[in-house]
Write a protein that holds these residues in place. Structure first.
Motif, short mmCIF file in Angstrom:
data_model
loop_
_atom_site.label_atom_id
_atom_site.label_comp_id
_atom_site.label_asym_id
_atom_site.label_seq_id
_atom_site.Cartn_x
_atom_site.Cartn_y
_atom_site.Cartn_z
N GLY A 107 0.60 -1.48 0.01
CA GLY A 107 0.44 -0.02 -0.09
C GLY A 107 0.72 1.41 -0.11
N HIS A 108 1.75 1.00 0.84
CA HIS A 108 2.66 2.28 1.19
C HIS A 108 3.86 2.38 -0.32
CE1 HIS A 108 6.15 5.11 2.60
NE2 HIS A 108 6.71 4.40 1.51
N ALA A 111 0.52 3.97 -2.91
CA ALA A 111 0.88 5.24 -2.61
C ALA A 111 2.02 6.62 -3.60
CB ALA A 111 0.30 5.12 -1.37
N SER A 112 2.57 5.73 -3.45
CA SER A 112 4.17 6.94 -3.39
C SER A 112 3.94 7.32 -4.94
CB SER A 112 5.76 6.01 -3.63
OG SER A 112 6.69 7.11 -3.81
N LYS A 126 6.94 2.83 8.19
CA LYS A 126 5.59 2.71 8.16
C LYS A 126 5.47 1.32 9.11
CE LYS A 126 2.41 4.49 5.25
NZ LYS A 126 1.62 4.89 4.11
N GLN A 230 -6.01 0.20 8.98
CA GLN A 230 -6.13 1.42 7.84
C GLN A 230 -6.07 2.82 8.55
OE1 GLN A 230 -11.09 1.32 9.30
NE2 GLN A 230 -11.04 1.26 7.05
N THR A 233 -2.28 1.62 5.96
CA THR A 233 -2.01 1.61 4.98
C THR A 233 -2.81 2.42 3.86
OG1 THR A 233 -2.31 -1.09 6.17
CG2 THR A 233 -2.80 -0.79 3.72
N ASP A 234 -2.55 2.30 3.07
CA ASP A 234 -2.82 3.32 1.72
C ASP A 234 -3.84 2.15 1.35
OD1 ASP A 234 -1.19 5.59 2.12
OD2 ASP A 234 0.00 4.35 2.19
#
Length: 589
Positions: A107-108, A111-112, A126, A230, A233-234
């Protein structure tokens, strides 16, 4: 292997040797770092990347913190050697707590806004922040043996000291007692940011509520865990294979079908419950990506938690809106939800799922590339384990054996199939030399084997989807203070210990592998090998420092990583290679 292949491999070794020399001086100056990076990129252009990497995280509740330490060490060790055009891992898979770890990481990355390897920066921080957030300091001092004059409440050091000074019978150590009663405190009063205590549910079926052992049901509410996931986590997590995004695989168990279901971020749905004709009976759709409900589906331990409910078709318009309904309030006849349990029940080490997903990379009858897999074992499988004589010790060993890695057979079968492929290739060559129609055989349907979507395979597809696999297992080192409820010990001290142990075990394993590679090169003296290993460790530390400098890694985490690296360097300096590996078991095939 052809002569041209040998030439390519030899050239790779030559270039890699040059890189090793340069890496050893990478900390000297920023200029040298740029030179190394440029050469790596040139190597990537001249020689196609022919090996993918995967990491598999097991489930284990609080013990999943160990995997966070493993990931941190693996990440910085790999990052020092790869080009900007690569992923740290191409597949990230997990069950239960492993599914949580995997989703936070991928997820990280997704999202980057950065490209390729830079997308991964900050993922270690994270993940470690998540485990710090869900750890807490329970007041275990309220618990004490009935026969003793124990210290006053709140004095933890005195409480532990009394245990250590109680030298009779089979009395536990102070540290084991701390872990045991920390877990008991969580079970009685809940664990902050993980689960809350729920009152007893009376047995209204057999009415067995009085005489021990009763049929009372103590069930916990894990909505706090959902909120914690939540927070770190993205969502949604949607990956694109054409963009070479890392692939997230989450395994869960559909309770009604009793079947394992794999939620795949490369897909927008998953089918299961296949008929004999290969037709799927059920399907779960997640068009815009995986959501927290899919992660919770893999993380809901039977009996302790309610069923995890996953919508058959996810409604993304309700993000952050209505809360998840309770299973007793749902009419499942309408088919809007499916009930799930923890993925660790059927596949706590989802190697098979990773292999099947990797086979999807086959295109135009070209076999998938080789696969390097790291399996993180949080449940020790070590042989000659001390046999317990007390109730808690027996339960502890039982849990280790139930949930430990059982993929050795799958690994052997994979290698066996690979050998069969080599045999078929010999037959193919023989048929071609004798003008035999071998293609007609390969185009026929295999009678039993099916793809993940339920469709049949041809004999040719059976052969072409075979690839070489190399597995490294990083196994948690157990100690004499293990308890049976270690899966719910979220105390700060225990979580920190697990993360530290993960870093230590991982560095031991990968340095051992590096040592094995160096030993395969004949003619090298021990001092020369020692210098090269030390250079790799220094490059690892430099990788950690670089990410700290760009504020993607907290200093406290950087210290953990560099301290463990320094400890190995110190040991290597004064002891050489004898017994350098002091806490790990690995098997690389």
């Amino acid at each position: 292997m052809s002569d041209s292949s040998y030439i390519i491999i030899n050239e790779r070794y030559k270039v890699q040797n040059l890189l090793n020399i340069l890496i050893s001086y990478v900390f000297i100056s920023e200029y040298m770092s740029k030179v190394v990076r440029q050469i790596k990129e040139e190597v990537g252009q001249n020689f196609p990347k022919d090996t993918k990497r995967a990491v598999i995280f097991q489930g284990g509740g609080a013990i999943g913190a160990y995997a966070a330490g493993v990931y941190a060490a693996l990440y910085y060790w790999m990052k020092k050697d790869i080009t900007d055009a690569e992923n740290i891992f191409d597949i990230v898979a997990g069950a239960s707590a492993g599914a949580i770890n995997a989703s936070i990481i991928v997820g990280h990355v997704m999202a980057s806004k950065s490209k390729k390897v830079q997308r991964w920066e900050g993922s270690v921080n994270k993940l470690l922040d998540f485990w710090s957030f869900i750890s807490s300091s329970p007041n275990f001092t309220k618990w004490k043996p009935f026969f003793s004059f124990w210290p006053f409440f709140g004095n933890e050091m005195d409480w532990i000291t009394v245990w250590d000074n109680t030298n009779f019978g089979n009395v536990a150590s102070g540290e084991a007692a701390r872990r045991y009663y920390s877990s008991k405190e969580y079970l009685y009063n809940g664990a902050p940011n993980v689960f809350s205590y729920q009152t007893n549910e009376i047995d209204d079926r057999f009415f067995d509520n009085i005489w021990p052992v009763t049929n009372d049901w103590y069930r916990y509410d894990n909505n706090a865990l959902k909120e914690s996931i939540q927070r770190y986590t993205d969502f949604p997590i949607k990956t694109n294979p054409d963009a070479d995004d890392p692939r997230l695989l989450i395994v869960a168990v559909d309770v009604e079908e009793g079947e394992q279901v794999t939620f795949d971020s490369h897909s927008d749905n998953v089918g299961f419950g296949y008929t004999e004709k290969g037709e799927k009976k059920y399907s779960i759709e997640y068009e815009k990506g995986l959501m927290v409900e899919h992660i919770m589906a893999s993380s809901s331990v039977p009996v302790h938690y309610d069923y995890a409910l996953v919508p058959v078709k996810y409604d993304y318009t309700k993000l952050g809106g209505e809360s998840e309904p309770k299973s007793e309030n749902i009419d499942f006849d309408y088919g809007k939800y499916r009930r799930f349990w923890d993925g660790g029940i059927l596949s706590n080490t989802p190697l098979r799922e990773v292999i099947q997903a990797h086979q999807d990379l086959m295109q135009d009858n070209i076999p998938p590339p080789s696969l390097k897999v790291y399996i993180v074992d949080v449940w020790p499988s070590v042989k000659h384990y001390p046999i317990a004589s007390d109730h808690d010790g027996v339960i502890n060993r039982k849990n280790d054996l139930i949930y430990q890695d059982k993929t050795f057979y799958e690994e052997k079968v994979t290698h066996l199939i690979s050998d069969y492929k080599s045999l078929v290739e010999e037959f193919r060559t023989l048929a071609k030399e004798n003008n035999l129609q071998f293609k007609n055989i390969l185009s026929k349907k295999a009678p039993r084997s099916r793809k993940r979507d339920g469709s049949t395979r041809t004999y040719g597809e059976l052969i072409e989807t075979v690839f070489d696999i190399d597995i490294t297992r990083i196994e948690r080192t157990p100690n004499e203070n293990e308890i049976s409820f270690k899966w719910c010990d979220y105390s700060v001290k225990t979580i920190d210990n697990l993360i530290n142990q993960g870093i230590k075990d991982t560095l031991n394993v990968i340095i051992e592998e590096s040592l094995q590679r160096h030993n395969q090169k004949k003619g090298k003296a021990e001092d020369e090998i020692k210098a090269e290993i030390k250079a790799e460790i220094e490059a690892f530390k430099s990788s950690v420092e670089d990410e700290k400098q760009i504020e993607q890694l907290d200093e406290r985490y950087a210290i953990l990583l560099t301290d463990e690296a320094d400890a190995i360097t110190y040991y290597l300096k004064y002891n050489g290679f004898k017994d350098i590996i002091y806490g790990s078991r690995t098997k690389t095939l």
